[in-house]
Structures are given as C-alpha cells and as structure tokens.
Design a protein around this motif. Structure first.
Motif, mmCIF file in Angstrom:
data_model
loop_
_atom_site.group_PDB
_atom_site.id
_atom_site.type_symbol
_atom_site.label_atom_id
_atom_site.label_comp_id
_atom_site.label_asym_id
_atom_site.label_seq_id
_atom_site.Cartn_x
_atom_site.Cartn_y
_atom_site.Cartn_z
ATOM 1 N N CYS A 1 -5.488 -5.121 -1.154
ATOM 2 C CA CYS A 1 -6.297 -6.238 -1.282
ATOM 3 C C CYS A 1 -7.850 -5.670 -1.527
ATOM 4 N N CYS B 1 -2.801 -5.204 7.455
ATOM 5 C CA CYS B 1 -4.003 -5.767 6.833
ATOM 6 C C CYS B 1 -3.672 -7.195 7.253
ATOM 7 N N CYS C 1 -8.053 -1.951 2.897
ATOM 8 C CA CYS C 1 -6.556 -2.063 2.542
ATOM 9 C C CYS C 1 -6.432 -1.556 1.173
ATOM 10 N N SER D 1 -4.657 -9.885 5.359
ATOM 11 C CA SER D 1 -4.072 -10.700 4.437
ATOM 12 C C SER D 1 -2.688 -10.278 4.061
ATOM 13 N N CYS D 2 -2.369 -9.117 3.825
ATOM 14 C CA CYS D 2 -1.211 -8.790 3.180
ATOM 15 C C CYS D 2 -0.210 -8.081 4.111
HETATM 16 ZN ZN LIG Z 1 -4.804 -6.355 2.284
#
Ligand SMILES: [Zn+2]
Length: 107
Positions: free
Chosen positions: A101, A77, A98, A79-80
């Motif tokens: 998030c 992902c 995801c 962002s994570c």
């Molecule tokens: Zn994520």
C-alpha cells in the motif's frame, strides 16, 4: 555477507515459519550481526531459576524469549498485514514503506 535489515525495534512482526508460525508480536531487540530479532511472546523458552533471596529472586520457572532469524518474520503493515518492506526517499531520508500500500512504516 551483508544483510540489510529492514526490521526495527518496536515493529510489529509476524512469524511466517518455524515453531511459532502465525504468532505476532513486537520486536524487542534486533541483532544485526546475527541477523536475528527478539520478538515479544515468540520462541518463549522456560528456564529454571534458582531462588536467590539476596537479589530478591523467588525461583521457579521463568519464561524468556529467544532470538529468531530475521528471515522467519515479516513486518506487519497496519493496513494490509504482513508484507514486504520497500523504501522510498523523502528528501534525503530513506523511509521504509509497505510494498503493497506504499504507506510509511514506523521510522
Ligand atoms: Zn500496507
């Protein structure tokens, strides 16, 4: 056996087990029947190539990826990082998200 495949071409994935554990790359190809993916720079094997002047092949050692099992990789992902893939309905379309998030992943 039915395996649902949540990985698509051009996804970023991270290898979570095996020889290339920890490596990250782009999915070049998905083999749904075999449950495998071909990931850029992952499971690279060296192949001896014979020179073939007619086809303009120089010969030497070529590097080529080999497919690895889908269960050995996780989708990354943006962002994570590596995470599990969930799904969400957007209208009549099922999109991949995801699980951490909830952001939509690719298409
Ligand atoms: Zn994520």
């Amino acid at each position: 056996m039915h395996t649902r495949i949540d990985i698509k071409r051009n996804d970023q994935v991270k290898v979570i087990t095996g020889r290339d554990k920890g490596k990250q790359g782009r999915v070049l190809r998905v083999f749904p029947g075999e449950g495998k993916v071909l990931v850029e720079h992952v499971m690279v094997v060296k192949k001896n190539v014979r020179p073939n002047p007619q086809r303009n092949i120089k010969g030497g050692i070529a590097e080529q990826e080999s497919p690895i099992s889908i269960s050995n990789v996780m989708v990354v992902c943006p962002s994570c990082g590596p995470s599990r893939v969930g799904h969400r309905m957007e209208g009549s379309r099922r999109v991949r998200v995801c699980k951490r998030c909830n952001a939509a992943l690719g298409k």
